[in-house]
Design an enzyme around this catalytic site. Structure first.
Site, PDB file in Angstrom:
ATOM      1  N   LYS A   1       1.756  -0.616  12.864  1.00 49.94           N
ATOM      2  CA  LYS A   1       1.018   0.672  12.894  1.00 49.94           C
ATOM      3  C   LYS A   1       1.086   1.579  11.904  1.00 49.94           C
ATOM      4  CE  LYS A   1       1.553   0.286  18.835  1.00 49.94           C
ATOM      5  NZ  LYS A   1      -0.021   0.518  18.743  1.00 49.94           N
ATOM      6  N   ARG A   2       2.384   1.364  10.947  1.00 53.79           N
ATOM      7  CA  ARG A   2       2.339   1.845   9.872  1.00 53.79           C
ATOM      8  C   ARG A   2       3.143   3.538  10.212  1.00 53.79           C
ATOM      9  NH1 ARG A   2       1.653  -0.936   5.788  1.00 53.79           N
ATOM     10  NH2 ARG A   2       1.278   0.265   4.449  1.00 53.79           N
TER      11      ARG A   2
ATOM     12  N   LYS B   1       0.600  -1.202  -0.045  1.00 55.67           N
ATOM     13  CA  LYS B   1      -0.089  -0.130   0.002  1.00 55.67           C
ATOM     14  C   LYS B   1       1.317   1.130   0.321  1.00 55.67           C
ATOM     15  CE  LYS B   1      -3.787  -0.561  -0.897  1.00 55.67           C
ATOM     16  NZ  LYS B   1      -3.372  -0.595  -2.634  1.00 55.67           N
TER      17      LYS B   1
ATOM     18  N   TRP C   1       4.357   1.289  -0.639  1.00 57.15           N
ATOM     19  CA  TRP C   1       5.562   1.149  -1.817  1.00 57.15           C
ATOM     20  C   TRP C   1       4.835   1.426  -3.285  1.00 57.15           C
ATOM     21  CZ3 TRP C   1       9.995   3.128  -1.392  1.00 57.15           C
ATOM     22  CH2 TRP C   1      10.311   3.069   0.175  1.00 57.15           C
TER      23      TRP C   1
ATOM     24  N   LEU D   1      26.534   1.107   4.957  1.00 53.39           N
ATOM     25  CA  LEU D   1      27.046   0.416   6.187  1.00 53.39           C
ATOM     26  C   LEU D   1      26.189  -0.287   6.849  1.00 53.39           C
ATOM     27  CD1 LEU D   1      28.705   3.854   7.207  1.00 53.39           C
ATOM     28  CD2 LEU D   1      29.512   1.704   6.469  1.00 53.39           C
TER      29      LEU D   1
HETATM   30  C1  MYA Z   1      14.162  11.339  -1.995  1.00 50.68           C
HETATM   31  C2  MYA Z   1      15.026  10.984  -0.891  1.00 50.68           C
HETATM   32  C3  MYA Z   1      14.184   9.939  -0.216  1.00 50.68           C
HETATM   33  C4  MYA Z   1      14.160   9.543   0.686  1.00 50.68           C
HETATM   34  C5  MYA Z   1      13.561   8.278   1.874  1.00 50.68           C
HETATM   35  C6  MYA Z   1      14.119   6.553   0.410  1.00 50.68           C
HETATM   36  C7  MYA Z   1      13.267   5.533   0.779  1.00 50.68           C
HETATM   37  C8  MYA Z   1      13.956   5.214   1.746  1.00 50.68           C
HETATM   38  C9  MYA Z   1      13.219   4.165   2.337  1.00 50.68           C
HETATM   39  C10 MYA Z   1      13.978   2.702   4.000  1.00 50.68           C
HETATM   40  C11 MYA Z   1      14.957   2.337   3.680  1.00 50.68           C
HETATM   41  C12 MYA Z   1      15.738   2.131   5.370  1.00 50.68           C
HETATM   42  C13 MYA Z   1      17.097   1.418   5.649  1.00 50.68           C
HETATM   43  C14 MYA Z   1      17.294   0.779   5.610  1.00 50.68           C
HETATM   44  O1  MYA Z   1      17.343   0.935   7.932  1.00 50.68           O
HETATM   45  S1  MYA Z   1      17.265  -1.038   6.619  1.00 50.68           S
HETATM   46  C15 MYA Z   1      16.932  -2.022   8.046  1.00 50.68           C
HETATM   47  C16 MYA Z   1      15.084  -1.646   8.362  1.00 50.68           C
HETATM   48  N1  MYA Z   1      15.172  -2.210  10.537  1.00 50.68           N
HETATM   49  C17 MYA Z   1      15.045  -3.088  10.507  1.00 50.68           C
HETATM   50  O2  MYA Z   1      14.903  -3.902   9.544  1.00 50.68           O
HETATM   51  C18 MYA Z   1      14.920  -2.992  12.004  1.00 50.68           C
HETATM   52  C19 MYA Z   1      14.222  -3.891  12.443  1.00 50.68           C
HETATM   53  N2  MYA Z   1      12.727  -3.574  12.397  1.00 50.68           N
HETATM   54  C20 MYA Z   1      11.748  -2.119  12.485  1.00 50.68           C
HETATM   55  O3  MYA Z   1      12.173  -1.288  13.138  1.00 50.68           O
HETATM   56  C21 MYA Z   1      10.465  -2.013  11.881  1.00 50.68           C
HETATM   57  O4  MYA Z   1      10.027  -3.411  11.514  1.00 50.68           O
HETATM   58  C22 MYA Z   1      10.630  -0.919  10.790  1.00 50.68           C
HETATM   59  C23 MYA Z   1      10.694   0.635  10.710  1.00 50.68           C
HETATM   60  C24 MYA Z   1      11.845  -2.164   9.555  1.00 50.68           C
HETATM   61  C25 MYA Z   1       9.090  -1.204   9.892  1.00 50.68           C
HETATM   62  O5  MYA Z   1       8.330  -1.065  11.014  1.00 50.68           O
HETATM   63  P1  MYA Z   1       6.717  -1.705  11.167  1.00 50.68           P
HETATM   64  O6  MYA Z   1       7.197  -3.738  10.908  1.00 50.68           O
HETATM   65  O7  MYA Z   1       6.058  -1.473  12.245  1.00 50.68           O
HETATM   66  O8  MYA Z   1       5.981  -1.906   9.779  1.00 50.68           O
HETATM   67  P2  MYA Z   1       4.698  -0.764   9.587  1.00 50.68           P
HETATM   68  O9  MYA Z   1       3.673  -0.903   9.701  1.00 50.68           O
HETATM   69  O10 MYA Z   1       5.518   0.540  10.366  1.00 50.68           O
HETATM   70  O11 MYA Z   1       4.711  -0.277   8.068  1.00 50.68           O
HETATM   71  C26 MYA Z   1       5.022  -1.122   7.356  1.00 50.68           C
HETATM   72  C27 MYA Z   1       5.109  -0.566   5.820  1.00 50.68           C
HETATM   73  O12 MYA Z   1       6.579  -0.846   5.999  1.00 50.68           O
HETATM   74  C28 MYA Z   1       7.290  -1.427   5.110  1.00 50.68           C
HETATM   75  N3  MYA Z   1       8.983  -1.874   4.708  1.00 50.68           N
HETATM   76  C29 MYA Z   1       8.716  -2.356   6.223  1.00 50.68           C
HETATM   77  N4  MYA Z   1      10.767  -2.885   6.541  1.00 50.68           N
HETATM   78  C30 MYA Z   1      11.043  -1.587   5.749  1.00 50.68           C
HETATM   79  C31 MYA Z   1      12.286  -1.780   5.135  1.00 50.68           C
HETATM   80  N5  MYA Z   1      13.248  -2.355   6.335  1.00 50.68           N
HETATM   81  N6  MYA Z   1      13.081  -0.311   4.216  1.00 50.68           N
HETATM   82  C32 MYA Z   1      11.701   0.178   3.536  1.00 50.68           C
HETATM   83  N7  MYA Z   1      10.574   0.067   4.063  1.00 50.68           N
HETATM   84  C33 MYA Z   1      10.197  -1.079   4.710  1.00 50.68           C
HETATM   85  C34 MYA Z   1       6.339  -2.150   5.086  1.00 50.68           C
HETATM   86  O13 MYA Z   1       6.675  -3.140   3.548  1.00 50.68           O
HETATM   87  C35 MYA Z   1       4.914  -1.886   4.911  1.00 50.68           C
HETATM   88  O14 MYA Z   1       4.653  -0.907   3.473  1.00 50.68           O
HETATM   89  P3  MYA Z   1       4.386  -1.619   2.202  1.00 50.68           P
HETATM   90  O15 MYA Z   1       4.628  -3.152   1.577  1.00 50.68           O
HETATM   91  O16 MYA Z   1       2.573  -1.754   2.735  1.00 50.68           O
HETATM   92  O17 MYA Z   1       3.768  -0.509   1.367  1.00 50.68           O
HETATM   93  C1  CJ4 Z   2      21.067  -1.251   6.226  1.00 45.45           C
HETATM   94  N1  CJ4 Z   2      21.761  -1.599   6.214  1.00 45.45           N
HETATM   95  C2  CJ4 Z   2      22.843  -2.953   5.543  1.00 45.45           C
HETATM   96  C3  CJ4 Z   2      24.041  -3.577   6.104  1.00 45.45           C
HETATM   97  C4  CJ4 Z   2      22.928  -4.457   7.521  1.00 45.45           C
HETATM   98  N2  CJ4 Z   2      23.936  -5.846   7.350  1.00 45.45           N
HETATM   99  C5  CJ4 Z   2      25.242  -6.301   7.866  1.00 45.45           C
HETATM  100  C6  CJ4 Z   2      22.949  -6.814   6.823  1.00 45.45           C
HETATM  101  N3  CJ4 Z   2      21.792  -6.705   6.842  1.00 45.45           N
HETATM  102  C7  CJ4 Z   2      20.677  -7.740   6.764  1.00 45.45           C
HETATM  103  C8  CJ4 Z   2      21.370  -8.996   6.862  1.00 45.45           C
HETATM  104  F1  CJ4 Z   2      20.883 -10.216   6.556  1.00 45.45           F
HETATM  105  C9  CJ4 Z   2      22.987  -9.393   6.869  1.00 45.45           C
HETATM  106  N4  CJ4 Z   2      23.323 -10.242   7.343  1.00 45.45           N
HETATM  107  C10 CJ4 Z   2      25.043  -9.957   7.888  1.00 45.45           C
HETATM  108  C11 CJ4 Z   2      25.132 -11.764   7.618  1.00 45.45           C
HETATM  109  C12 CJ4 Z   2      24.865 -11.913   9.057  1.00 45.45           C
HETATM  110  O1  CJ4 Z   2      25.627 -12.424   9.738  1.00 45.45           O
HETATM  111  N5  CJ4 Z   2      24.110 -13.340   9.550  1.00 45.45           N
HETATM  112  C13 CJ4 Z   2      23.981 -13.305  10.956  1.00 45.45           C
HETATM  113  C14 CJ4 Z   2      23.860 -12.341  11.642  1.00 45.45           C
HETATM  114  C15 CJ4 Z   2      24.893 -11.713  12.923  1.00 45.45           C
HETATM  115  N6  CJ4 Z   2      25.016 -10.941  12.643  1.00 45.45           N
HETATM  116  C16 CJ4 Z   2      23.366  -9.712  12.790  1.00 45.45           C
HETATM  117  C17 CJ4 Z   2      22.291  -9.299  13.064  1.00 45.45           C
HETATM  118  C18 CJ4 Z   2      20.975  -8.658  11.567  1.00 45.45           C
HETATM  119  C19 CJ4 Z   2      20.929  -9.919  10.378  1.00 45.45           C
HETATM  120  C20 CJ4 Z   2      22.024 -11.152  11.018  1.00 45.45           C
HETATM  121  N7  CJ4 Z   2      22.979 -11.054  11.978  1.00 45.45           N
HETATM  122  C21 CJ4 Z   2      23.240 -11.273   7.163  1.00 45.45           C
HETATM  123  N8  CJ4 Z   2      23.716  -7.818   7.646  1.00 45.45           N
END
Ligand code: MYA
Ligand code: CJ4
Length: 409
Positions: free
Chosen positions: A168-169, A24, A26, A409
């Protein structure tokens, strides 16, 4: 992590149905949409034109009543520590919830305060009553070349919502707010990576792991003892020499920045997508910083010419629920340039110095020419895939990982 655990199979199944899933949020964004895949009539490049700054929404997006926006000053120890703790407890975990990234405070300051960074792009959300930081997303400016175009982009990272506020979106609101703040600086493209499948990856990379401390990796469940292998046989298999083999292999110093910049710009020009580094960028991103990034070069003992370069960054993971160990010390391959020294030998030297620095594992993606050394240097395939994305920039065909010269990173 080389075997495909049930959790990984489940995630890959999830990923596969995500191609049929509705998105929804994206589907409302200027990103490659699944329905467009294969439509060669759509030109490569920006999807939406820039708008004038007066047309950019001037005020922040609405948050749920109990929450407020905050800008996180990463140069303040107190705020950097709040960000550190939010990520330490709520950031990316593996599929089996055995590990969680534990980016250090000095790493976060390095990653978020490069030359020309915008403090306003370090976006946080606080609970009004407690003032606790409950969500975060960041952008840093970068010049990224896509084929022959150098585009000023925001590199988006560290999207994190507290575990208690998930589903919670909130994430779409975080993304729209950082997008608005990037637009206010007259930038219209972004680059980001994620472990989840979204519309639409420009490429999907595979993680590979090289054991340095196999006993600990097996004890904590990161790896498993190979079939017909004993622990002592495994330790011997991964043993490395005590010092690097390449003559002239040494740490990078400030005086080397001009030569390393030339070496790196030349090398990265062969990839379809890659950063366009100048000397200021190289000084920030590739000079050794304790516990953050290590970089080495090869200076020919005869001619004193600088011929090769390798680097890796430090990203520990918390080990969740293990009595004997709290932290997994992981090195991640960063940028490597092999001109005179074979990449295989250069990377083996990187493994040797990483082992000397007491890293437990050395991770690498199959990007650039990494494929050429992974198996021979005893890397095993991981269960993590990393998908790369561009925002508001269409690439005609998905790239192969070997066409990608960008490491986030
Ligand atoms: C011009 C400048 C532009 C700048 C912006 C460019 C874009 C940047 C984009 C971001 C780049 C990030 C790079 C990194 O940091 S990647 C690392 C992401 N962080 C984690 O995985 C940490 C642990 N997880 C969480 O903190 C939460 O689960 C997050 C915050 C990830 C989602 O929170 P939650 O689980 O409570 O969900 P919701 O109910 O709020 O929202 C659900 C919606 O969010 C979409 N969603 C879920 N995960 C991701 C994700 N990793 N990238 C993009 N979208 C994501 C999902 O498809 C759905 O949308 P849709 O499928 O219905 O459409
Ligand atoms: C948005 N920035 C992207 C880089 C974040 N990076 C480094 C990352 N994003 C997704 C992955 F799948 C991943 N992997 C490294 C591999 C790995 O080591 N897997 C075992 C493991 C050990 N510790 C962790 C912590 C989180 C997830 C997997 N872990 C898989 N790395």
């Amino acid at each position: 992590k080389e075997d495909s655990s049930l959790a990984t199979i489940a995630r890959r199944f999830q990923d596969s149905i995500s191609l049929g899933k509705t998105h929804k949020f994206w589907e409302s964004q200027p990103v490659g949409q699944y329905k467009d895949i294969g439509d060669s009539s759509l030109p490569e490049g920006p999807i939406e034109p820039p708008t004038s700054l007066s047309e950019v929404k001037q005020e922040p997006y609405n948050l749920p009543a109990l929450y407020e926006w905050t800008t996180c000053d990463m140069e303040s120890d107190e705020t950097c520590n709040e960000v550190y703790n939010l990520l330490k407890n709520n950031y990316v975990e593996d599929d089996e919830n055995m590990f969680r990234f534990n980016y250090s405070q000095e790493f976060l300051r390095w990653a978020l305060c490069p030359p020309g960074y915008y403090p306003s792009w370090h976006v946080g959300v606080r609970a009004k009553a407690s003032q606790k930081l409950v969500a975060f997303i960041t952008g840093v400016p970068a010049r990224i070349r896509v084929r022959d175009e150098v585009v000023k982009m925001a590199e988006i990272n560290f999207l994190c919502v507290h575990k208690k506020l998930r589903s919670k979106r909130l994430a779409p609101v975080m993304i729209k707010e950082v997008t608005r703040r990037v637009h206010l600086e007259n930038m219209w493209q972004a680059a980001y990576t994620a472990g989840v499948v979204l519309p639409t990856p420009i490429t999907t990379c595979q993680y590979w792991h090289r054991s340095l401390n196999p006993k600990k990796l097996i004890d904590v469940g990161f790896s498993r003892l190979g079939a017909r292998m004993t622990m002592s046989r495994t330790i011997k298999l991964y043993k490395l020499p005590d010092s690097p083999a390449t003559p002239g292999f040494r740490k990078v110093e400030l005086r080397d920045v001009p030569a390393v910049t030339r070496l790196l710009r030349n090398y990265l020009s062969q990839f379809v997508v890659a950063p366009y580094f100048d000397e200021n960028d190289v000084e920030h991103w590739l000079l050794p910083t304790d516990n953050v990034v290590d970089s080495y070069l090869v200076e020919s003992p005869e001619t004193h010419e600088i011929t090769d370069f390798c680097s890796f960054y430090t990203l520990p993971s918390s080990i969740l629920g293990n009595q004997n160990y709290l932290t997994l010390k992981a090195a991640y391959s960063y940028y490597n340039v092999s001109v005179k020294t074979p990449l295989l030998q250069l990377m083996n030297d990187a493994l040797i110095v990483a082992k000397q620095k007491d890293f437990d594992v050395f991770n690498a993606l199959d990007v650039m020419h990494n494929e050429s050394f992974l198996k021979e240097l005893k890397f095993g395939p991981g269960d993590g895939q990393l998908h790369y994305y561009l925002y508001n920039y269409r690439i005609q065909h998905a790239l192969r990982p070997s066409e990608l010269g960008l490491v986030l990173l």
